[in-house]
Each structure stands twice: as structure tokens, then as C-alpha cells.
Design an enzyme around this catalytic site. Structure first.
Site, PDB file in Angstrom:
ATOM      1  N   ASP A   1      14.992   0.151   1.030  1.00 56.92           N
ATOM      2  CA  ASP A   1      15.797  -0.022   2.248  1.00 56.92           C
ATOM      3  C   ASP A   1      16.905  -1.032   1.936  1.00 56.92           C
ATOM      4  OD1 ASP A   1      16.763  -0.514   4.771  1.00 56.92           O
ATOM      5  OD2 ASP A   1      14.845  -0.843   5.719  1.00 56.92           O
TER       6      ASP A   1
ATOM      7  N   PHE B   1      13.486   5.339  10.576  1.00 61.69           N
ATOM      8  CA  PHE B   1      12.191   4.790  10.185  1.00 61.69           C
ATOM      9  C   PHE B   1      11.227   5.947   9.947  1.00 61.69           C
ATOM     10  CE2 PHE B   1       8.136   2.685  10.365  1.00 61.69           C
ATOM     11  CZ  PHE B   1       8.392   1.562   9.588  1.00 61.69           C
ATOM     12  N   VAL B   2      10.765   6.071   8.700  1.00 61.07           N
ATOM     13  CA  VAL B   2       9.936   7.222   8.329  1.00 61.07           C
ATOM     14  C   VAL B   2       8.497   6.793   8.044  1.00 61.07           C
ATOM     15  CG1 VAL B   2      11.821   8.658   7.466  1.00 61.07           C
ATOM     16  CG2 VAL B   2      10.727   7.026   5.918  1.00 61.07           C
TER      17      VAL B   2
ATOM     18  N   LYS C   1      17.114   4.764   0.949  1.00 59.31           N
ATOM     19  CA  LYS C   1      17.996   4.728   2.128  1.00 59.31           C
ATOM     20  C   LYS C   1      19.366   4.277   1.633  1.00 59.31           C
ATOM     21  CE  LYS C   1      14.760   3.834   5.883  1.00 59.31           C
ATOM     22  NZ  LYS C   1      14.301   2.848   6.878  1.00 59.31           N
TER      23      LYS C   1
ATOM     24  N   ARG D   1      -0.264   6.698   7.136  1.00 60.55           N
ATOM     25  CA  ARG D   1      -0.128   6.763   5.673  1.00 60.55           C
ATOM     26  C   ARG D   1      -0.674   8.070   5.116  1.00 60.55           C
ATOM     27  NH1 ARG D   1       1.302   1.691   3.835  1.00 60.55           N
ATOM     28  NH2 ARG D   1       0.438  -0.109   4.901  1.00 60.55           N
TER      29      ARG D   1
ATOM     30  N   GLU E   1       7.367   2.497  -6.068  1.00 62.00           N
ATOM     31  CA  GLU E   1       7.507   2.027  -4.680  1.00 62.00           C
ATOM     32  C   GLU E   1       7.714   3.235  -3.769  1.00 62.00           C
ATOM     33  OE1 GLU E   1       7.124  -0.071  -2.449  1.00 62.00           O
ATOM     34  OE2 GLU E   1       8.785  -1.485  -2.267  1.00 62.00           O
ATOM     35  N   ASP E   2       7.360   3.100  -2.492  1.00 60.03           N
ATOM     36  CA  ASP E   2       7.558   4.213  -1.574  1.00 60.03           C
ATOM     37  C   ASP E   2       9.024   4.432  -1.216  1.00 60.03           C
ATOM     38  OD1 ASP E   2       7.699   1.818  -0.168  1.00 60.03           O
ATOM     39  OD2 ASP E   2       6.131   2.310   1.278  1.00 60.03           O
TER      40      ASP E   2
ATOM     41  N   LYS F   1       0.814  -1.187   0.000  1.00 59.27           N
ATOM     42  CA  LYS F   1       0.000   0.000   0.000  1.00 59.27           C
ATOM     43  C   LYS F   1       0.864   1.261   0.000  1.00 59.27           C
ATOM     44  CE  LYS F   1      -3.380  -2.383   2.815  1.00 59.27           C
ATOM     45  NZ  LYS F   1      -3.840  -2.579   4.213  1.00 59.27           N
ATOM     46  N   GLY F   2       2.136   1.087   0.401  1.00 62.62           N
ATOM     47  CA  GLY F   2       2.995   2.251   0.632  1.00 62.62           C
ATOM     48  C   GLY F   2       3.184   3.149  -0.575  1.00 62.62           C
TER      49      GLY F   2
ATOM     50  N   ASP G   1       3.728   3.660   6.336  1.00 60.36           N
ATOM     51  CA  ASP G   1       3.023   3.417   7.601  1.00 60.36           C
ATOM     52  C   ASP G   1       3.936   2.888   8.686  1.00 60.36           C
ATOM     53  OD1 ASP G   1       3.482   0.786   6.518  1.00 60.36           O
ATOM     54  OD2 ASP G   1       1.982   0.045   7.923  1.00 60.36           O
TER      55      ASP G   1
HETATM   56  P1  5GP Z   1      13.379  -3.381   1.210  1.00 63.64           P
HETATM   57  O1  5GP Z   1      12.977  -4.651   0.549  1.00 63.64           O
HETATM   58  O2  5GP Z   1      14.020  -2.390   0.255  1.00 63.64           O
HETATM   59  O3  5GP Z   1      14.240  -3.635   2.421  1.00 63.64           O
HETATM   60  O4  5GP Z   1      12.099  -2.750   1.827  1.00 63.64           O
HETATM   61  C1  5GP Z   1      11.188  -2.009   1.118  1.00 63.64           C
HETATM   62  C2  5GP Z   1       9.885  -1.891   1.892  1.00 63.64           C
HETATM   63  O5  5GP Z   1      10.166  -1.811   3.291  1.00 63.64           O
HETATM   64  C3  5GP Z   1       9.162  -0.615   1.586  1.00 63.64           C
HETATM   65  O6  5GP Z   1       8.257  -0.783   0.534  1.00 63.64           O
HETATM   66  C4  5GP Z   1       8.450  -0.304   2.878  1.00 63.64           C
HETATM   67  O7  5GP Z   1       7.222  -1.002   2.917  1.00 63.64           O
HETATM   68  C5  5GP Z   1       9.335  -0.891   3.946  1.00 63.64           C
HETATM   69  N1  5GP Z   1      10.206   0.116   4.574  1.00 63.64           N
HETATM   70  C6  5GP Z   1      11.549   0.218   4.524  1.00 63.64           C
HETATM   71  N2  5GP Z   1      11.997   1.274   5.224  1.00 63.64           N
HETATM   72  C7  5GP Z   1      10.897   1.858   5.745  1.00 63.64           C
HETATM   73  C8  5GP Z   1      10.697   3.026   6.562  1.00 63.64           C
HETATM   74  O8  5GP Z   1      11.604   3.761   6.968  1.00 63.64           O
HETATM   75  N3  5GP Z   1       9.413   3.305   6.871  1.00 63.64           N
HETATM   76  C9  5GP Z   1       8.352   2.544   6.470  1.00 63.64           C
HETATM   77  N4  5GP Z   1       7.150   2.925   6.832  1.00 63.64           N
HETATM   78  N5  5GP Z   1       8.497   1.447   5.695  1.00 63.64           N
HETATM   79  C10 5GP Z   1       9.765   1.126   5.342  1.00 63.64           C
END
Ligand code: 5GP
Length: 183
Positions: free
Chosen positions: A107, A156-157, A135, A169, A103-104, A47-48, A163
Site C-alpha cells: 500500500d 480495501f480488499v 496498490k 483471510r 507479502e500480501d 499473517k496476511g 483480513d
Molecule cells: P504498507 O506498509 O505497504 O502501507 O502496508 C502493507 C500492509 O498493510 C499489508 O501487509 C496489509 O497487512 C495491510 N494492507 C494494506 N492495504 C490493505 C488492504 O487493502 N486490505 C488489507 N486487508 N490489508 C491491507
């Protein structure tokens, strides 16, 4: 585990509504130039990515199709479980199509790298990934999204689609959550 959040759990605003708006419009203009004659499928990762998606596509003036997918690796936690589950697949047939995945935040980079492999296996013609936030300290450079709005530190944002345990959100800005909330 059930989590209760308060409205004042945001420690500070990292990106204002205005900063986000300007950057998203720039990205939309750039994507319009890149995809002028291609009619891409633009897919939000739910949903992000939904809030970013709706602003981004309205900044683009090329023909396009919408899609919505859902992959999950976090549950109610603040760190990735490392396991990615496809919860909602594409509605469109993606073979031979140009895809823009929205994508939002990136990370570890696992989610988008998993998605890219998966989409090429399905014979997508091209795939780019577009994220609002990157990030940059949390993954090697080769896992950066193709295009992104802002590099941010490892906090963590929440807000603008992002969310914590389903809350926040709807905030129009991106803010850093007070660590006490999740520690
Ligand atoms: P990745 O697979 O790149 O580690 O993670 C991506 C997903 O992790 C994002 O779509 C999001 O849902 C979640 N995520 C990673 N960092 C954050 C953060 O700082 N805040 C929030 N709310 N979600 C995050």
C-alpha cells in the site's frame, strides 16, 4: 474496539480463485529460474502473506528454506499507522543469505521498505520482495515490490490471506470490502 463482520460484507470479487492460481504459478516458475542454484530463504510476512506463500512455494522447484516473520502497522484499522513493529523475527541466521520476502499487498510501501533496510543491516546477501497485490496509486514507483501479481486500485480488499479485523483471510478469492463495514 471490537468489530463484528458478516459473510456478505464483500461488495464484489476483484480476483477469482482461478486468476490468482494462474498468476501465482507464473511467479513461482519465474522465481525458480532466478534462484535455481541459490537455495534462498523464503519468508512469509504473517499473517496476511501466509496463503500466498503456501501456494507460491509449491509452484517453485528450487531448494529453499522457509521462515516466518511478523511486522505490523495496521492493528484493526484500514490505514497504516505509519509505525512498524517487528512482532516475530527470523528463525534462520540471515547473514550472507539470499532472501525472498513474501507479502500480501503493498500500500504505502512502508512495510517492505522498512524490512529491506533492516535485512541489509543484518548483512543479507540479497533481498527481493514479492507481493500478490500492488496498490500502484498509493506509493512512488521505487517502492514497488520486486515482483508482484496484480496492480490494483486503492480499495480495501480482503481474502486469500488478507483480513479486516481478523476476518475473511480464508476466502479463496480477493474481494473489495463494502465501505460501510469500516466507515
Ligand atoms: P504498507 O506498509 O505497504 O502501507 O502496508 C502493507 C500492509 O498493510 C499489508 O501487509 C496489509 O497487512 C495491510 N494492507 C494494506 N492495504 C490493505 C488492504 O487493502 N486490505 C488489507 N486487508 N490489508 C491491507
Amino acid at each position: 474496539m471490537s468489530v463484528t463482520c458478516e459473510k456478505n460484507d464483500v461488495e464484489y470479487v476483484l480476483l477469482t480463485e482461478d486468476q490468482i492460481k494462474k498468476r501465482v504459478e507464473e511467479m513461482g516458475r519465474k522465481l525458480s529460474e532466478m534462484y535455481e542454484d541459490k537455495c534462498p530463504i523464503v519468508a512469509a510476512v504473517l499473517k496476511g502473506g501466509s496463503v500466498f506463500f503456501t501456494d507460491l512455494v509449491r509452484s517453485m522447484d528450487c531448494l529453499m528454506f522457509f521462515d516466518f516473520i511478523s511486522v505490523s502497522s495496521y492493528g484493526n484499522d484500514v490505514k497504516s499507522s505509519g509505525q512498524i513493529i517487528m512482532r516475530k523475527d527470523f528463525d534462520n541466521d540471515i547473514a550472507g543469505k539470499d532472501l525472498i520476502i513474501v507479502e500480501d499487498i503493498v500500500d504505502s510501501g512502508l512495510t517492505l521498505s522498512y524490512l529491506k533496510d533492516f535485512l541489509y543491516e543484518r548483512k543479507a546477501k540479497s533481498v527481493i520482495t514479492v507481493a500478490l497485490l500492488n496498490k500502484y496509486n498509493c506509493h512512488p514507483k521505487d517502492l514497488n515490490p520486486t515482483m508482484y501479481g496484480f496492480d490494483i486500485e486503492d480499495n480495501f480488499v480482503v481474502g486469500y490471506g488478507l483480513d479486516y479485523a481478523g476476518y475473511y483471510r480464508n476466502l479463496p478469492y480477493v474481494g473489495v470490502l463494502r465501505p460501510e463495514v469500516y466507515s
